[in-house]
Design a protein around this motif. Structure first.
Motif, PDB file in Angstrom:
ATOM      1  N   UNK A   1      11.270  35.675  53.526  1.00 23.90           N
ATOM      2  CA  UNK A   1      11.292  34.211  53.396  1.00 23.90           C
ATOM      3  C   UNK A   1      10.428  33.754  52.225  1.00 23.90           C
ATOM      4  N   UNK A   2       9.233  34.319  52.138  1.00 22.00           N
ATOM      5  CA  UNK A   2       8.307  33.940  51.067  1.00 22.00           C
ATOM      6  C   UNK A   2       8.884  34.315  49.705  1.00 22.00           C
ATOM      7  N   UNK A   3       9.388  35.538  49.586  1.00 21.24           N
ATOM      8  CA  UNK A   3       9.892  35.975  48.284  1.00 21.24           C
ATOM      9  C   UNK A   3      11.155  35.219  47.892  1.00 21.24           C
ATOM     10  N   UNK A   4      12.007  34.938  48.851  1.00 20.56           N
ATOM     11  CA  UNK A   4      13.198  34.138  48.538  1.00 20.56           C
ATOM     12  C   UNK A   4      12.795  32.752  48.040  1.00 20.56           C
TER      13      UNK A   4
ATOM     14  N   UNK B   1      20.098  41.565  44.395  1.00 18.65           N
ATOM     15  CA  UNK B   1      19.161  42.658  44.641  1.00 18.65           C
ATOM     16  C   UNK B   1      18.575  43.122  43.314  1.00 18.65           C
ATOM     17  N   UNK B   2      17.226  43.173  43.262  1.00 15.10           N
ATOM     18  CA  UNK B   2      16.529  43.602  42.054  1.00 15.10           C
ATOM     19  C   UNK B   2      15.808  44.921  42.333  1.00 15.10           C
TER      20      UNK B   2
ATOM     21  N   UNK C   1       3.440  41.032  44.110  1.00 17.04           N
ATOM     22  CA  UNK C   1       3.156  42.382  43.615  1.00 17.04           C
ATOM     23  C   UNK C   1       3.764  43.458  44.514  1.00 17.04           C
ATOM     24  N   UNK C   2       3.728  43.236  45.822  1.00 17.38           N
ATOM     25  CA  UNK C   2       4.308  44.223  46.746  1.00 17.38           C
ATOM     26  C   UNK C   2       5.821  44.328  46.538  1.00 17.38           C
ATOM     27  N   UNK C   3       6.488  43.194  46.397  1.00 18.13           N
ATOM     28  CA  UNK C   3       7.937  43.223  46.186  1.00 18.13           C
ATOM     29  C   UNK C   3       8.260  43.782  44.801  1.00 18.13           C
TER      30      UNK C   3
ATOM     31  N   UNK D   1      13.897  46.028  49.759  1.00 18.07           N
ATOM     32  CA  UNK D   1      13.054  46.822  50.664  1.00 18.07           C
ATOM     33  C   UNK D   1      11.867  45.999  51.169  1.00 18.07           C
ATOM     34  N   UNK D   2      12.160  44.889  51.833  1.00 22.88           N
ATOM     35  CA  UNK D   2      11.084  44.023  52.317  1.00 22.88           C
ATOM     36  C   UNK D   2      10.225  44.703  53.380  1.00 22.88           C
TER      37      UNK D   2
END
Length: 181
Positions: free
Chosen positions: A68-71, A86-87, A28-30, A37-38
């Motif tokens: 790392x987690x989002x990737x 990039x999204x 949700x944060x990403x 914009x990590x």
């Protein structure tokens, strides 16, 4: 996949170290900040009440860890997304990821609610048993059984009695003291 069954895949070790709540919060944060914009996503997570409540260390989800987690989330075969792309914030690909982990959190919450409902049903059934007299013998036995080993029973009929006609230990306070060894 055109067939109706999904093949089970092993979860990335980075993701398996996080709870469904933590994964949902990262997704949700990403989604809000975009995956370019990590650092902003990490700042959002740092102040999140659920992570503060769990007393996680301040660097638990730092910028590097969030990336790392989002990737790892993007590499999930079900997502079919490129971690190097990039999204933009609130874009459809990021929404897809957020929905997946949101639904995992919903499943977790449903399980927790089911556990609480089961505990309530058990407690309610016990209360109904007590009300119907099903526990009378057990509760009467608990009151009558000496709590300490070696406790002496009150004196028999021939023992000392207080002025009120009740057994007494003779110290004038009208009670019987149980002595332990």
């Amino acid at each position: 996949m055109t067939s109706g069954t999904a093949t089970p895949t092993l979860e990335d070790p980075i993701l398996s170290s996080l709870s469904p709540t933590e994964k949902c919060l990262v997704a949700q944060a990403v989604y809000q900040t975009g995956n370019a914009e990590y650092d902003k996503a990490a700042q959002l997570l740092l102040a999140h009440p659920l992570l503060i409540r769990d007393k996680k260390p301040k660097d638990f989800l730092n910028t590097t860890k969030v990336k790392e987690v989002y990737d790892a989330m993007l590499r999930d075969p079900a997502m079919q997304l490129d971690p190097n792309e990039s999204y933009q914030p609130s874009s459809a690909p990021l929404l897809k990821v957020a929905k997946k982990y949101y639904m995992a959190r919903v499943v977790e919450l449903r399980g927790l609610m089911q556990l609480e409902q089961d505990k309530f049903r058990i407690t309610y059934a016990e209360i109904q048993e007590i009300r119907s007299g099903g526990w009378d013998d057990k509760m009467a036995g608990d009151k009558l059984a000496p709590k300490l080993k070696g406790a002496k029973p009150p004196p028999a009929q021939g023992g000392r009695r207080s002025s009120r006609g009740k057994p007494s230990d003779g110290d004038g306070d009208g009670d019987v003291e149980m002595k332990t060894e």
